[in-house]
Design a protein around this motif. Structure first.
Motif, PDB file in Angstrom:
ATOM      1  N   SER A   6       0.843  -1.191   0.000  1.00 46.92           N
ATOM      2  CA  SER A   6       0.000   0.000   0.000  1.00 46.92           C
ATOM      3  C   SER A   6       0.876   1.238   0.000  1.00 46.92           C
ATOM      4  O   SER A   6       2.006   1.211   0.483  1.00 46.92           O
ATOM      5  CB  SER A   6      -0.888  -0.003   1.251  1.00 46.92           C
ATOM      6  OG  SER A   6      -1.631   1.196   1.353  1.00 46.92           O
ATOM      7  N   ASP A   7       0.323   2.339  -0.527  1.00 41.40           N
ATOM      8  CA  ASP A   7       1.029   3.615  -0.418  1.00 41.40           C
ATOM      9  C   ASP A   7       0.417   4.509   0.654  1.00 41.40           C
ATOM     10  O   ASP A   7       0.931   5.589   0.932  1.00 41.40           O
ATOM     11  CB  ASP A   7       1.100   4.332  -1.767  1.00 41.40           C
ATOM     12  CG  ASP A   7      -0.247   4.774  -2.290  1.00 41.40           C
ATOM     13  OD1 ASP A   7      -1.285   4.413  -1.709  1.00 41.40           O
ATOM     14  OD2 ASP A   7      -0.269   5.494  -3.313  1.00 41.40           O
ATOM     15  N   ALA A   8      -0.677   4.074   1.270  1.00 40.65           N
ATOM     16  CA  ALA A   8      -1.325   4.874   2.309  1.00 40.65           C
ATOM     17  C   ALA A   8      -1.864   3.963   3.408  1.00 40.65           C
ATOM     18  O   ALA A   8      -2.983   3.475   3.291  1.00 40.65           O
ATOM     19  CB  ALA A   8      -2.447   5.721   1.707  1.00 40.65           C
ATOM     20  N   PRO A   9      -1.120   3.671   4.446  1.00 38.88           N
ATOM     21  CA  PRO A   9       0.241   4.145   4.674  1.00 38.88           C
ATOM     22  C   PRO A   9       1.237   3.295   3.875  1.00 38.88           C
ATOM     23  O   PRO A   9       0.946   2.141   3.537  1.00 38.88           O
ATOM     24  CB  PRO A   9       0.430   3.938   6.175  1.00 38.88           C
ATOM     25  CG  PRO A   9      -0.428   2.752   6.500  1.00 38.88           C
ATOM     26  CD  PRO A   9      -1.623   2.866   5.586  1.00 38.88           C
ATOM     27  N   PRO A  10       2.417   3.846   3.585  1.00 38.02           N
ATOM     28  CA  PRO A  10       3.410   3.097   2.814  1.00 38.02           C
ATOM     29  C   PRO A  10       3.784   1.803   3.534  1.00 38.02           C
ATOM     30  O   PRO A  10       4.266   1.829   4.666  1.00 38.02           O
ATOM     31  CB  PRO A  10       4.600   4.054   2.745  1.00 38.02           C
ATOM     32  CG  PRO A  10       4.032   5.404   3.024  1.00 38.02           C
ATOM     33  CD  PRO A  10       2.865   5.183   3.929  1.00 38.02           C
ATOM     34  N   THR A  11       3.530   0.679   2.868  1.00 37.98           N
ATOM     35  CA  THR A  11       3.747  -0.640   3.465  1.00 37.98           C
ATOM     36  C   THR A  11       4.294  -1.574   2.400  1.00 37.98           C
ATOM     37  O   THR A  11       3.811  -1.571   1.266  1.00 37.98           O
ATOM     38  CB  THR A  11       2.423  -1.205   4.024  1.00 37.98           C
ATOM     39  OG1 THR A  11       1.841  -0.245   4.906  1.00 37.98           O
ATOM     40  CG2 THR A  11       2.634  -2.504   4.760  1.00 37.98           C
ATOM     41  N   ILE A  12       5.289  -2.373   2.779  1.00 36.28           N
ATOM     42  CA  ILE A  12       5.832  -3.386   1.873  1.00 36.28           C
ATOM     43  C   ILE A  12       5.782  -4.738   2.555  1.00 36.28           C
ATOM     44  O   ILE A  12       5.587  -4.835   3.769  1.00 36.28           O
ATOM     45  CB  ILE A  12       7.275  -3.069   1.436  1.00 36.28           C
ATOM     46  CG1 ILE A  12       8.215  -3.033   2.636  1.00 36.28           C
ATOM     47  CG2 ILE A  12       7.346  -1.779   0.649  1.00 36.28           C
ATOM     48  CD1 ILE A  12       9.672  -2.936   2.242  1.00 36.28           C
ATOM     49  N   LEU A  13       5.971  -5.784   1.749  1.00 37.13           N
ATOM     50  CA  LEU A  13       6.100  -7.123   2.316  1.00 37.13           C
ATOM     51  C   LEU A  13       7.338  -7.792   1.755  1.00 37.13           C
ATOM     52  O   LEU A  13       7.773  -7.502   0.643  1.00 37.13           O
ATOM     53  CB  LEU A  13       4.857  -7.983   2.085  1.00 37.13           C
ATOM     54  CG  LEU A  13       4.505  -8.470   0.676  1.00 37.13           C
ATOM     55  CD1 LEU A  13       5.336  -9.658   0.245  1.00 37.13           C
ATOM     56  CD2 LEU A  13       3.041  -8.835   0.630  1.00 37.13           C
ATOM     57  N   VAL A  14       7.892  -8.670   2.585  1.00 39.73           N
ATOM     58  CA  VAL A  14       9.074  -9.454   2.222  1.00 39.73           C
ATOM     59  C   VAL A  14       8.830 -10.877   2.695  1.00 39.73           C
ATOM     60  O   VAL A  14       8.345 -11.082   3.816  1.00 39.73           O
ATOM     61  CB  VAL A  14      10.346  -8.903   2.907  1.00 39.73           C
ATOM     62  CG1 VAL A  14      11.538  -9.796   2.624  1.00 39.73           C
ATOM     63  CG2 VAL A  14      10.618  -7.483   2.474  1.00 39.73           C
ATOM     64  N   CYS A  15       9.144 -11.859   1.873  1.00 37.40           N
ATOM     65  CA  CYS A  15       9.017 -13.269   2.247  1.00 37.40           C
ATOM     66  C   CYS A  15      10.396 -13.836   2.558  1.00 37.40           C
ATOM     67  O   CYS A  15      11.319 -13.713   1.753  1.00 37.40           O
ATOM     68  CB  CYS A  15       8.388 -14.067   1.108  1.00 37.40           C
ATOM     69  SG  CYS A  15       6.732 -13.524   0.685  1.00 37.40           S
ATOM     70  N   LEU A  16      10.508 -14.461   3.746  1.00 36.70           N
ATOM     71  CA  LEU A  16      11.762 -15.083   4.169  1.00 36.70           C
ATOM     72  C   LEU A  16      11.518 -16.537   4.526  1.00 36.70           C
ATOM     73  O   LEU A  16      10.471 -16.877   5.088  1.00 36.70           O
ATOM     74  CB  LEU A  16      12.322 -14.375   5.403  1.00 36.70           C
ATOM     75  CG  LEU A  16      12.806 -12.953   5.214  1.00 36.70           C
ATOM     76  CD1 LEU A  16      13.199 -12.349   6.556  1.00 36.70           C
ATOM     77  CD2 LEU A  16      13.984 -12.914   4.260  1.00 36.70           C
ATOM     78  N   ASN A  17      12.493 -17.367   4.255  1.00 38.69           N
ATOM     79  CA  ASN A  17      12.413 -18.779   4.598  1.00 38.69           C
ATOM     80  C   ASN A  17      12.445 -18.920   6.114  1.00 38.69           C
ATOM     81  O   ASN A  17      13.433 -18.596   6.757  1.00 38.69           O
ATOM     82  CB  ASN A  17      13.573 -19.537   3.961  1.00 38.69           C
ATOM     83  CG  ASN A  17      13.487 -21.022   4.172  1.00 38.69           C
ATOM     84  OD1 ASN A  17      12.858 -21.508   5.102  1.00 38.69           O
ATOM     85  ND2 ASN A  17      14.124 -21.765   3.288  1.00 38.69           N
ATOM     86  N   ARG A  18      11.359 -19.397   6.693  1.00 42.37           N
ATOM     87  CA  ARG A  18      11.312 -19.515   8.153  1.00 42.37           C
ATOM     88  C   ARG A  18      11.921 -20.824   8.637  1.00 42.37           C
ATOM     89  O   ARG A  18      12.114 -21.012   9.832  1.00 42.37           O
ATOM     90  CB  ARG A  18       9.900 -19.335   8.683  1.00 42.37           C
ATOM     91  CG  ARG A  18       8.931 -20.427   8.376  1.00 42.37           C
ATOM     92  CD  ARG A  18       7.549 -20.026   8.895  1.00 42.37           C
ATOM     93  NE  ARG A  18       6.577 -21.028   8.592  1.00 42.37           N
ATOM     94  CZ  ARG A  18       6.124 -21.915   9.464  1.00 42.37           C
ATOM     95  NH1 ARG A  18       6.581 -21.914  10.696  1.00 42.37           N
ATOM     96  NH2 ARG A  18       5.227 -22.796   9.104  1.00 42.37           N
TER      97      ARG A  18
END
Length: 164
Positions: free
Chosen positions: A46-58
Motif C-alpha cells: 500500500s502507499d497509504a500508509p506506505p507498506t511493503i512485504l518481504v518473504c523469508l524462509n522460516r
C-alpha cells in the motif's frame, strides 16, 4: 495445456524460475543481532500508509532475527551490485560480518542497515508477520525512503541474474 493435478515442488520451482523479479537485500539490526539476505519475493502492499512485504524462509532459524528486531530495510539492487547479491545469497559462505563488508552501509531511521547506493531503499518498522508453509511474510511500515541515482535494476530470471 494446463493439467489439474497435484503440483510437485520441483515443477513449481521450475515454473517460478520463469518469474522475473527485482533483486533485493533485506537487512536488520538490533538487540537480536544483524543479518542480511538476498531476496526476490518482496513487493508493495500500500502507499497509504506506505507498506511493503518481504518473504523469508522460516525454516532457517537465523531469519527469526528479523521478527525479533522488529525492523528491516529492503534494499533494491542495481545492475552493478551483483557482488552484493552474491555476498548475501548464502552461497558464498561469508559470515554476516563478511557480507556487510561488501558495499557501503549506514542507517536512516529504524537502525536497519541501508545500502548507500541502492536503487531504492525502504527502511521499515515491522507491523505484522504471518507464517505460511515454509515462509514468513513480513509486513513493514515504511518509515524512510532513499532513492538512488541508478535506473538499471538487477533482475533474477531463470535461476540467473539478468540486466535490463
Amino acid at each position: 495445456m494446463l493439467k489439474d493435478t497435484a503440483v510437485e515442488p520441483r515443477i513449481y520451482r521450475d515454473a517460478m524460475a520463469r518469474f522475473a523479479g527485482a533483486v533485493h537485500v533485506v537487512t536488520t539490526d538490533g538487540a537480536a543481532g544483524r543479518r542480511g539476505v538476498t531476496v526476490i519475493a518482496a513487493c508493495s502492499v500500500s502507499d497509504a500508509p506506505p507498506t511493503i512485504l518481504v518473504c523469508l524462509n522460516r525454516e532457517n532459524e537465523a531469519n527469526d532475527v528479523f521478527r525479533d528486531n522488529g525492523v528491516f530495510a529492503l534494499n533494491t539492487l542495481t545492475d552493478s551490485q551483483k557482488p552484493v547479491a552474491d555476498a548475501f545469497s548464502g552461497l558464498t559462505g561469508l559470515s554476516q560480518d563478511g557480507r556487510f563488508a561488501v558495499g557501503a552501509w549506514d542507517a536512516v531511521s529504524t537502525g536497519a542497515p541501508v545500502l548507500r547506493d541502492a536503487a531504492a531503499a525502504f527502511d521499515c518498522e515491522l507491523v505484522d508477520a504471518k507464517d505460511l508453509a515454509t515462509h514468513r511474510v513480513l509486513f513493514g511500515r515504511v518509515r524512510a525512503v532513499r532513492i538512488g541515482d541508478s535506473l538499471s535494476p538487477l533482475i533474477y530470471y531463470n535461476r540467473a541474474y539478468r540486466l535490463l
